[in-house]
Design a protein around this motif. Structure first.
Motif, PDB file in Angstrom:
ATOM      1  N   ASN A  63       0.662  -1.216  -0.045  1.00 46.40           N
ATOM      2  CA  ASN A  63      -0.148   0.566  -0.310  1.00 46.40           C
ATOM      3  C   ASN A  63       1.108   1.241  -0.161  1.00 46.40           C
ATOM      4  OD1 ASN A  63       0.817  -0.557   2.442  1.00 46.40           O
ATOM      5  ND2 ASN A  63      -0.886   0.832   3.455  1.00 46.40           N
ATOM      6  N   GLU A  64       2.161   0.894   0.664  1.00 49.68           N
ATOM      7  CA  GLU A  64       2.877   1.809   0.789  1.00 49.68           C
ATOM      8  C   GLU A  64       3.206   1.977  -0.828  1.00 49.68           C
ATOM      9  OE1 GLU A  64       5.031   2.139   4.017  1.00 49.68           O
ATOM     10  OE2 GLU A  64       3.911   1.827   5.843  1.00 49.68           O
ATOM     11  N   ARG A  65       3.955   1.351  -0.786  1.00 51.75           N
ATOM     12  CA  ARG A  65       4.671   1.379  -2.524  1.00 51.75           C
ATOM     13  C   ARG A  65       3.196   1.882  -3.363  1.00 51.75           C
ATOM     14  NH1 ARG A  65       6.466  -3.504  -2.245  1.00 51.75           N
ATOM     15  NH2 ARG A  65       4.435  -4.644  -3.449  1.00 51.75           N
ATOM     16  N   GLN A  66       1.845   1.363  -3.510  1.00 55.95           N
ATOM     17  CA  GLN A  66       1.732   1.944  -4.716  1.00 55.95           C
ATOM     18  C   GLN A  66       1.127   3.820  -4.453  1.00 55.95           C
ATOM     19  OE1 GLN A  66      -1.957  -0.264  -4.708  1.00 55.95           O
ATOM     20  NE2 GLN A  66      -1.145  -1.826  -5.768  1.00 55.95           N
ATOM     21  N   LYS A  67       1.019   4.022  -3.224  1.00 56.05           N
ATOM     22  CA  LYS A  67       0.635   5.312  -3.666  1.00 56.05           C
ATOM     23  C   LYS A  67       2.467   5.764  -3.177  1.00 56.05           C
ATOM     24  CE  LYS A  67       1.235   9.155   0.841  1.00 56.05           C
ATOM     25  NZ  LYS A  67       0.038   8.935   2.865  1.00 56.05           N
ATOM     26  N   ALA A  68       3.573   6.049  -3.157  1.00 58.26           N
ATOM     27  CA  ALA A  68       4.529   6.199  -3.614  1.00 58.26           C
ATOM     28  C   ALA A  68       4.966   5.679  -4.914  1.00 58.26           C
ATOM     29  CB  ALA A  68       5.799   5.678  -3.220  1.00 58.26           C
TER      30      ALA A  68
END
Length: 234
Positions: free
Chosen positions: A149-154
């Motif tokens: 989820n953090e990677r997709q946000k980045a």
């Protein structure tokens, strides 16, 4: 007179050891006795592969990394101040660029020590060169977050910045997460966004292609389990 701090690039693939070397690197290895390296074993193996006549047992190695103490770094500067040369080597590629070494280089500048970067392979620049994307304005981000989820946000943020500033966005990934980050890019980015995937550059399994996200979705891709660079341009 102080010694010189040499920044010695090493091959970025196992198959390119000799082919990627310049004459300057070979000459420096013959006149340097002290090395600050990311991995002692691989550094010794690299030097021996360049010239088997170099006596490895006469060389001194200091391992550097994220956890290197100020005392260890100071000892390397002291060697340079005493007039001896020191070579910095990462495990692969250019030292100080997404690899250890920059803090020692900065300390050398503060001590008025001559710093000499040598020409060699950099997977980051090779990927950008081979991408066909914007080589005038680009940003390198290292690794993206591990959690999905953090990677997709980045990724969404990088795509937005790429569009707003017309910048190529570069990031790297380890072999075992290549597929995961590629899948997230395909799911997250807009269809017209361009994506370069560069895997095992200069190696026997080199993979280097640039396509739109839409085109990648219809491609059957199996990446080598080797280090990868991704370049994105929205």
């Amino acid at each position: 007179m102080t010694g010189t701090l040499y920044l010695i690039p090493t091959p970025i693939s196992e198959e390119a050891v000799i082919d990627s070397l310049t004459g300057d690197i070979v000459r420096v290895l013959h006149k340097t006795q002290h090395y600050a390296v990311e991995n002692i074993r691989s550094a010794r193996r690299f030097i021996k592969s360049v010239d088997r006549n170099i006596n490895i047992d006469e060389l001194t190695f200091y391992e550097i990394g994220k956890n290197s103490s100020d005392t260890e770094k100071s000892s390397i500067i002291d060697i340079l101040i005493s007039g001896k040369n020191v070579g910095i080597m990462s495990e692969a590629g250019a030292p100080g660029v997404a690899d250890p070494g920059s803090d020692i280089v900065l300390a050398a500048h503060k001590a008025n020590i001559n710093v000499m970067p040598l020409v060699g392979a950099s997977s980051i620049l090779l990927a950008l060169m081979g991408s066909g994307l914007n080589g005038q304005k680009f940003v390198f981000h290292g690794y993206l977050p591990i959690k999905q989820n953090e990677r997709q946000k980045a990724i969404r943020q990088l795509e937005k910045e790429s569009h707003n500033f017309s910048q190529s966005q570069l990031f790297i990934e380890t072999p075992y997460r290549n597929k995961a980050i590629f899948d997230d890019l395909i799911k997250t980015c807009l269809p017209q966004t361009l994506l370069t995937v560069a895997v095992d550059l200069t190696g026997e399994e080199q993979f280097l292609e640039t396509k739109s996200i839409q085109a990648w979705k219809s491609s059957q891709v199996v990446f080598p389990k080797k280090p990868a660079i991704f370049v994105l341009l929205a």
